[in-house]
Design a protein around this motif. Sequence first.
Motif, PDB file in Angstrom:
ATOM      1  N   PRO A   1      -8.713   7.521  12.317  1.00  0.00           N
ATOM      2  CA  PRO A   1      -9.457   8.777  12.210  1.00  0.00           C
ATOM      3  C   PRO A   1      -9.381   9.623  13.480  1.00  0.00           C
ATOM      4  O   PRO A   1      -9.364  10.855  13.409  1.00  0.00           O
ATOM      5  CB  PRO A   1     -10.896   8.328  11.932  1.00  0.00           C
ATOM      6  CG  PRO A   1     -10.955   6.891  12.279  1.00  0.00           C
ATOM      7  CD  PRO A   1      -9.569   6.345  12.110  1.00  0.00           C
TER       8      PRO A   1
ATOM      9  N   ASN B   1      -9.015   1.599   2.323  1.00  0.00           N
ATOM     10  CA  ASN B   1      -8.403   2.784   2.950  1.00  0.00           C
ATOM     11  C   ASN B   1      -9.430   3.824   3.369  1.00  0.00           C
ATOM     12  O   ASN B   1      -9.060   4.928   3.760  1.00  0.00           O
ATOM     13  CB  ASN B   1      -7.431   3.460   1.985  1.00  0.00           C
ATOM     14  CG  ASN B   1      -6.249   2.595   1.652  1.00  0.00           C
ATOM     15  OD1 ASN B   1      -5.825   1.779   2.471  1.00  0.00           O
ATOM     16  ND2 ASN B   1      -5.736   2.731   0.443  1.00  0.00           N
TER      17      ASN B   1
ATOM     18  N   LEU C   1     -11.969   6.373   4.958  1.00  0.00           N
ATOM     19  CA  LEU C   1     -11.927   7.049   6.265  1.00  0.00           C
ATOM     20  C   LEU C   1     -13.314   6.983   6.894  1.00  0.00           C
ATOM     21  O   LEU C   1     -14.320   7.257   6.247  1.00  0.00           O
ATOM     22  CB  LEU C   1     -11.501   8.518   6.101  1.00  0.00           C
ATOM     23  CG  LEU C   1     -11.377   9.289   7.417  1.00  0.00           C
ATOM     24  CD1 LEU C   1     -10.095   8.904   8.154  1.00  0.00           C
ATOM     25  CD2 LEU C   1     -11.404  10.795   7.184  1.00  0.00           C
ATOM     26  N   CYS C   2     -13.326   6.639   8.156  1.00  0.00           N
ATOM     27  CA  CYS C   2     -14.564   6.553   8.944  1.00  0.00           C
ATOM     28  C   CYS C   2     -15.285   7.901   8.935  1.00  0.00           C
ATOM     29  O   CYS C   2     -14.663   8.949   8.838  1.00  0.00           O
ATOM     30  CB  CYS C   2     -14.160   6.191  10.370  1.00  0.00           C
ATOM     31  SG  CYS C   2     -15.480   6.144  11.555  1.00  0.00           S
TER      32      CYS C   2
ATOM     33  N   CYS D   1     -17.559   1.704   7.349  1.00  0.00           N
ATOM     34  CA  CYS D   1     -16.535   0.796   7.878  1.00  0.00           C
ATOM     35  C   CYS D   1     -17.043  -0.630   8.044  1.00  0.00           C
ATOM     36  O   CYS D   1     -16.335  -1.578   7.766  1.00  0.00           O
ATOM     37  CB  CYS D   1     -16.045   1.300   9.232  1.00  0.00           C
ATOM     38  SG  CYS D   1     -15.383   2.962   9.163  1.00  0.00           S
TER      39      CYS D   1
ATOM     40  N   CYS E   1     -13.324   1.520  13.657  1.00  0.00           N
ATOM     41  CA  CYS E   1     -13.463   1.508  12.197  1.00  0.00           C
ATOM     42  C   CYS E   1     -12.578   0.474  11.534  1.00  0.00           C
ATOM     43  O   CYS E   1     -12.692   0.240  10.327  1.00  0.00           O
ATOM     44  CB  CYS E   1     -13.165   2.883  11.618  1.00  0.00           C
ATOM     45  SG  CYS E   1     -11.404   3.306  11.577  1.00  0.00           S
TER      46      CYS E   1
ATOM     47  N   ARG F   1      -9.461   8.684   0.034  1.00  0.00           N
ATOM     48  CA  ARG F   1      -9.378   7.519   0.912  1.00  0.00           C
ATOM     49  C   ARG F   1     -10.625   6.671   0.683  1.00  0.00           C
ATOM     50  O   ARG F   1     -11.714   7.058   1.116  1.00  0.00           O
ATOM     51  CB  ARG F   1      -9.296   7.970   2.375  1.00  0.00           C
ATOM     52  CG  ARG F   1      -7.953   8.611   2.709  1.00  0.00           C
ATOM     53  CD  ARG F   1      -7.935   9.251   4.066  1.00  0.00           C
ATOM     54  NE  ARG F   1      -8.459  10.618   4.034  1.00  0.00           N
ATOM     55  CZ  ARG F   1      -8.262  11.505   5.020  1.00  0.00           C
ATOM     56  NH1 ARG F   1      -7.605  11.169   6.094  1.00  0.00           N
ATOM     57  NH2 ARG F   1      -8.763  12.726   4.922  1.00  0.00           N
TER      58      ARG F   1
ATOM     59  N   LYS G   1       0.822  -1.211   0.000  1.00  0.00           N
ATOM     60  CA  LYS G   1       0.000   0.000   0.000  1.00  0.00           C
ATOM     61  C   LYS G   1       0.859   1.266   0.000  1.00  0.00           C
ATOM     62  O   LYS G   1       0.410   2.325  -0.397  1.00  0.00           O
ATOM     63  CB  LYS G   1      -0.930   0.012   1.208  1.00  0.00           C
ATOM     64  CG  LYS G   1      -2.250  -0.677   0.916  1.00  0.00           C
ATOM     65  CD  LYS G   1      -3.290  -0.389   1.974  1.00  0.00           C
ATOM     66  CE  LYS G   1      -4.617  -1.041   1.588  1.00  0.00           C
ATOM     67  NZ  LYS G   1      -5.609  -0.954   2.662  1.00  0.00           N
TER      68      LYS G   1
END
Lengths: 433, 273
Positions: free
Chosen positions: A313, B196, B198-199, B164, A370, B192, A60
């Motif tokens: 996050p 990948n 993003l929440c 998610c 998450c 993203r 990645k």
Amino acid sequence: MIAQLLFIVILAAAIYLFSKNVAKVRRNILLGRPADRSDNPALRWKTMAKIALGQTKMVKRPLAAVMHFFIYVGFIIINLEVLEIMIDGIFGSHRIFSKPLGGLYNLLIGGFEGLAVLVLIACIVFLCRRNIIRLKRFSGTEMTEWPKSDANYILIIEILLMTAFLTMNAADYKLQALNFGHYIKAGSFPVSSLIAPLLPDHAHSLEIIERGCWWFHIIGILAFLNYLPYSKHFHILLAFPNTYYSNLHPKGEFTNMASVTGEVKAMLDPSFVPETSGEPQRFGVKDATDLTWKNLMEAYTCTECGRCTSVCPANITGKLLSPRKIMMDTRDRITEIGKNIDRNGKDFTDGKSLLDNYITREELWACTSCNACVEACPVNINPLEIITEMRRYIVMEESQAPASLNNMFGNVENNGAPWKYSPADRFNWAGNE
Amino acid sequence: METLNNSGIENPAPKIRTMAEMAAEGKKPEILFWVGCAGSFDERAQRITRDICKILNHVGISFAVLGTEESCTGDPAKRAGNEFLFQMQAMTNIQVLDAYEVKKIVTGCPHCFNTIKNEYPGLGGNYEVIHHSQLIQQLIDEGKLKAEGGESFKGKKITYHDPCYLGRGNNVYEAPRKALEVLDADLVELKRCKSNGLCCGAGGAQMFKEPEKGNKDINIERMSDILESKATVVAAACPFCMTMLRDGVKHSEKEQEIQVLDIAEITVRANRL
């Protein structure tokens, strides 16, 4: 003869010390609670081959992946050379593989030299990323003095080892040209022949350099081996068992606590008699010994690369939580518990715990579950499980959830929804009336 | 645009039947639609719920809901660490589902989906569970659902925000994208995305508490990806993401330019159901 004896003694001591320290880490890991990861061995081998051996989760980040691959392949393949060094060291021979392997030997030595250069380049790039470019991923509250130095030591040791290896070959190359002593014509030296002109021409000086580098290289490797159990670099070994014992379930699935199931069944059905299994266990995790051995193995596997934290996050938006810190704290705490046992016996308690003394509640409550950290980890470490288990302790043992979450619990319990709505209104959306 | 019926509801769906009503007639539906708490009570999410019903009706799948017999799956309690409450909810729900001999469930929420699919089996509840985006994908694959006769999304810049618990949690990345591919729109990925992604900031029971101290809210961070994509429609597949994304759009004062719509709503609009 003395050199051979000395070598055998050093080798034996290094192996003994290493086994002792590995046994200690193993003991610490087994301080954890049981967890069954024995199912589906076929899939487990496959996961290990793909993720640890094949490094598929590294790609990645392409630059880091390529550089890391150089070091990884260099490490594994140059170890073939170390095998020869060991045999030469024990039997007092010189380049013992050169005869039986013939032309292949030249190819191998030439290949090792090429790899050594790639390893050197990668280590220099990595040092630059950490110390000059100062990538954000390598800083953070948990990246204190030791973790930063640890990373630099590893890279510097690798640079020194590769330099010694190439210098040794360069001296050997020159000695071969001089037809000196036992330095038979063996190997090809595409890289070291380039640095050979920098070395003196005198045969005895060359011999001292060649022997010096030989000893430095092999003692360096043995010393590095013994550094591993104290270092984040231990991942080179633990990455394999750690991925073998990976969680094979979907990431969204959290464990159901069997200890709770019995009690809930008894509550819903008074005639149900829960099975009692030994002494009552704490709900959730307060200290590192409440975690499973797998959680603890993960803590020792973590190499602090920070990919987890860089995609978290909560961390991105300035919250205290850093999944890497969760793993590092877990490792530090279980190591501390292990030391306490060594010094003061099995039943000693120091009054400290993973919760509060290492990991604060603010960190735990910032998690959105998450799974970005779990996904990002190149060796399948799961910080989320530790976070959830610690939340379980706070909620079920201490009843110390944040007030707003207690409200939510009350709503779920009384209204069957996390908000304060009447269950009788649940079907109003349809406008059926 | 929206028509109002007597009940004052903007997008009325035909009469929705409950499992209890069907059982009284000795009938069993093909599939149970698990609405979820947000889908039942949150006004914005209720519209998505009604649209999912419209899709089910349109393709003639016989379905029912639990109505007032439905209760929280226990997901937020479990993520927050309250395993007792989770298992209480789970076992009570399993009793209800098993009493109606439910075999197949479609959910309108990735959290309900994940919990029933992955966490109920260990407590004795075994069902075939799909998320509504997977249902829509199946219907498209079977040719039962197209994008015709309704609002045209042709050439519109549409992006998709991965929830998610659908994406990373259960590896469902393609189904919702499939529902968008049939629109002939200009699909763009967020910076993203997929694994990948993003929440939105709502998961792990964050929806029900104030965020911990930090320098910004997670949905505001996510807005930067959305603004960068220049999308005018953000597709969502989770009622909690919906709330967070709409708040983000509002915070950026882009309500005129950017619409947040669920995959089901987009499907309904494209087909004028």
